[in-house]
Enzyme design. Sequence first.
Site, mmCIF file in Angstrom:
data_model
loop_
_atom_site.group_PDB
_atom_site.id
_atom_site.type_symbol
_atom_site.label_atom_id
_atom_site.label_comp_id
_atom_site.label_asym_id
_atom_site.label_seq_id
_atom_site.Cartn_x
_atom_site.Cartn_y
_atom_site.Cartn_z
ATOM 1 N N GLY A 172 0.831 -1.197 0.000
ATOM 2 C CA GLY A 172 0.000 0.000 0.000
ATOM 3 C C GLY A 172 0.865 1.246 0.000
ATOM 4 N N SER A 180 3.389 -0.605 8.258
ATOM 5 C CA SER A 180 4.313 -0.913 9.349
ATOM 6 C C SER A 180 3.569 -1.066 10.676
ATOM 7 C CB SER A 180 5.377 0.183 9.472
ATOM 8 O OG SER A 180 6.218 0.198 8.335
ATOM 9 N N SER A 223 5.915 -1.777 -2.322
ATOM 10 C CA SER A 223 5.921 -2.681 -3.487
ATOM 11 C C SER A 223 4.897 -2.237 -4.522
ATOM 12 C CB SER A 223 5.677 -4.133 -3.044
ATOM 13 O OG SER A 223 4.620 -4.260 -2.124
#
Length: 207
Positions: free
Chosen positions: A47, A54, A121
């Site tokens: 995201g 995290s 990502s």
Amino acid sequence: MSQNPESPYVFKGLDLGSEAVWHTQSVSPSDRAQLMQQQPRCIWLTGLSGSGKSTIANALDATLHANGVKTFLLDGDNVRHGLNKDLGMSEKDRAENIRRVGEVAKLMVDAGLIVVCAFISPYNRDRQIVRSIFAPGQFIEVFLNTPLDVCEQRDPKGLYKKARAGIIKQFTGISDPYEAPQAAELEIDTSRSNVEKSVKNILTLMQ
């Protein structure tokens, strides 16, 4: 390094396919999983920056650990302090960043662990490559589909402000694209779901 001896391993332009030979180990991944008494998996959180990756990954890791589950947490910022400190933010370097992390996560899953990964990502291609190295059911993609304006309002590291000012180049969501997953196992909007509920949803999916 993935268990595919038919694919050449390329390092700094050298084709090592004929030199790197896969050695079969006496203790298999299933043997290690049985010893751990758990089903090894990779939980991949993707995201935008500020979407809560995290925070949720850390809470999930802590919850699993408290319940006696053997885990490890790989966080996007942390691996750039060591394993991937030689990589920049170009598309090529981002791809290599995710490739390396995927291989490390695969080794940990083979060791019997449940690995929680928190990485922006941004490219579908890179996430699919990582998925492809895991056995069916071992890779669980969790898309934190939090609106950009919410992520930007949070801006916990002040990165969006710098990106808007042109100080940070190639910033995902502003000057670089984010390609949303097409078939994630779970989708969570953290502007509507708090940390506790988000973790519970992931745990339910794992079960």
